[in-house]
Scaffold this motif. Structure first.
Motif, PDB file in Angstrom:
ATOM      1  N   THR A  88      19.126  43.582  17.148  1.00  0.00           N
ATOM      2  CA  THR A  88      20.433  43.298  17.056  1.00  0.00           C
ATOM      3  C   THR A  88      21.191  44.041  16.354  1.00  0.00           C
ATOM      4  O   THR A  88      22.193  44.620  16.468  1.00  0.00           O
TER       5      THR A  88
ATOM      6  N   PHE B  37      25.664  38.187  20.491  1.00  0.00           N
ATOM      7  CA  PHE B  37      24.855  36.769  20.929  1.00  0.00           C
ATOM      8  C   PHE B  37      23.941  37.179  22.047  1.00  0.00           C
ATOM      9  O   PHE B  37      22.701  36.756  22.094  1.00  0.00           O
ATOM     10  N   ALA B  38      24.584  37.814  23.265  1.00  0.00           N
ATOM     11  CA  ALA B  38      23.875  38.051  24.199  1.00  0.00           C
ATOM     12  C   ALA B  38      22.799  39.018  24.048  1.00  0.00           C
ATOM     13  O   ALA B  38      21.661  38.748  24.837  1.00  0.00           O
TER      14      ALA B  38
ATOM     15  N   LEU C 139      19.734  37.247  22.353  1.00  0.00           N
ATOM     16  CA  LEU C 139      19.268  36.064  23.413  1.00  0.00           C
ATOM     17  C   LEU C 139      18.225  37.133  24.032  1.00  0.00           C
ATOM     18  O   LEU C 139      16.802  36.772  24.377  1.00  0.00           O
TER      19      LEU C 139
ATOM     20  N   ALA D  85      17.930  28.110  24.411  1.00  0.00           N
ATOM     21  CA  ALA D  85      18.440  29.236  23.579  1.00  0.00           C
ATOM     22  C   ALA D  85      19.578  29.877  24.563  1.00  0.00           C
ATOM     23  O   ALA D  85      20.572  30.405  24.015  1.00  0.00           O
ATOM     24  N   LEU D  86      19.436  30.082  25.842  1.00  0.00           N
ATOM     25  CA  LEU D  86      20.250  30.426  26.824  1.00  0.00           C
ATOM     26  C   LEU D  86      21.512  29.502  26.824  1.00  0.00           C
ATOM     27  O   LEU D  86      22.693  29.845  26.741  1.00  0.00           O
TER      28      LEU D  86
ATOM     29  N   CYS E 233      23.546  30.102  23.630  1.00  0.00           N
ATOM     30  CA  CYS E 233      24.187  31.449  23.750  1.00  0.00           C
ATOM     31  C   CYS E 233      25.631  31.520  24.670  1.00  0.00           C
ATOM     32  O   CYS E 233      26.476  31.800  24.163  1.00  0.00           O
TER      33      CYS E 233
ATOM     34  N   ALA F 197      28.071  29.403  22.732  1.00  0.00           N
ATOM     35  CA  ALA F 197      28.771  30.293  21.706  1.00  0.00           C
ATOM     36  C   ALA F 197      29.709  31.416  22.330  1.00  0.00           C
ATOM     37  O   ALA F 197      30.963  31.452  21.819  1.00  0.00           O
ATOM     38  N   LEU F 198      29.343  31.854  23.342  1.00  0.00           N
ATOM     39  CA  LEU F 198      30.130  32.779  24.106  1.00  0.00           C
ATOM     40  C   LEU F 198      31.605  32.107  24.635  1.00  0.00           C
ATOM     41  O   LEU F 198      32.592  32.630  24.613  1.00  0.00           O
TER      42      LEU F 198
ATOM     43  N   MET G 187      26.626  39.119  29.271  1.00  0.00           N
ATOM     44  CA  MET G 187      25.034  39.158  29.196  1.00  0.00           C
ATOM     45  C   MET G 187      24.283  40.099  30.107  1.00  0.00           C
ATOM     46  O   MET G 187      23.122  40.300  30.009  1.00  0.00           O
TER      47      MET G 187
END
Length: 284
Positions: free
Chosen positions: A82, A202-203, A206, A260-261, A264, A267-268, A282
């Protein structure tokens, strides 16, 4: 009298085909989840419903150690990929069309994605030996470091392309206006570029996390005794006989991936993106 509007035949056929595709994709997962409640000794022989597989799996020190190694490698590779992917994605988005270094970086990252993992594994193994043994760089003699570096190499390209896609429509006048108001380069990046790139970051994180959890071929080449990840353990267990504990822990890992998905996606969505924008981000 109201008349019911019927869908054309092609729409109904496409809907049925879509349902069949989803069944084909998710039926194996449903089978594994169902067999994780098998109290028998062999996975394929469902003898009694129960939770013994989960209890036995969590009590097995070897299984817990492999899962912990996978999680450590996934988190580490996600952080590394990242950071460098964000730098690369922002740089590619800002580069002018046709700049030689941007074209070269895109080609290298694309080659990284399309190179078979077995080729990467064969290349990484002697390289890590050279770094750790011949050159005396002892961190590369650590199995976890090898997993993080090798996994991050692959997922870094994914993160870069996702962030570049996210930044493609950025209005450069925003940063120019901030510069006119006295903001330095770091302030412009922190207050303007980073919030815009946040959904892609974020994507990308993940994707890096999930790609690392699923990596088997590359991990089997670079892992060392004491740092065996979960996919390699399953691959070795297939040669003997799969036990219900494998299905139980795999189900827990699947749930972890879904969580986790979901985090994310949440958050998006909080950044103001619609469902369509979230999927596009994503997908890179």
């Amino acid at each position: 009298m109201a008349h019911t509007i019927r869908k054309p035949l092609t729409d109904r056929l496409l809907s049925a085909w879509g349902i069949l595709v989803f069944i084909y994709l998710f039926l194996p997962i449903a089978v594994i989840v169902a067999y994780s409640f098998n109290n028998g000794k062999v996975l394929a022989n469902f003898s009694e419903f129960g939770f013994n597989a989960y209890a036995n799996g969590l009590d097995n020190d070897v299984i817990v150690a492999t899962v912990f190694t996978s999680l450590q490698a996934a988190v580490g590779s996600a952080i590394v990929a990242t950071i460098f992917g964000t730098i690369g994605g922002v740089a590619l988005a800002r580069a002018k069309r046709g700049v030689w270094w941007a074209v070269g970086l895109t080609v290298v990252l694309g080659a990284t994605l399309f190179t078979p993992e077995i080729v990467d594994g064969i290349a990484f193994l002697p390289w890590f030996v050279t770094l750790g043994v011949d050159w005396g760089l002892t961190p590369f003699n650590d199995g976890l470091v090898r997993l993080i570096v090798s996994h991050a190499m692959f997922s870094m390209a994914v993160v870069t392309f996702i962030i570049r896609a996210r930044m493609a429509g950025m209005n450069q006048q925003l940063e120019e206006a901030a510069a006119d108001l006295g903001a330095n380069a770091w302030q412009r990046f922190r207050d303007i570029t980073l919030p815009i790139a946040a959904p892609g970051i974020f994507a990308g994180a993940l994707m890096s996390f999930t790609l690392s959890l699923d990596n088997t071929i590359l991990s089997s080449f670079v892992q060392l005794p004491g740092s065996t990840p979960w996919p390699v353990y399953i691959f070795a267990a297939v040669k003997v006989a799969l036990r219900p504990e494998i299905a139980a822990i795999s189900t827990l890992m699947f749930l972890l991936t879904l969580i986790a998905l979901g985090v994310c996606a949440l958050a998006l969505r909080k950044t103001g993106g619609s469902s369509t924008e979230i999927i596009k981000t994503m997908a890179g």
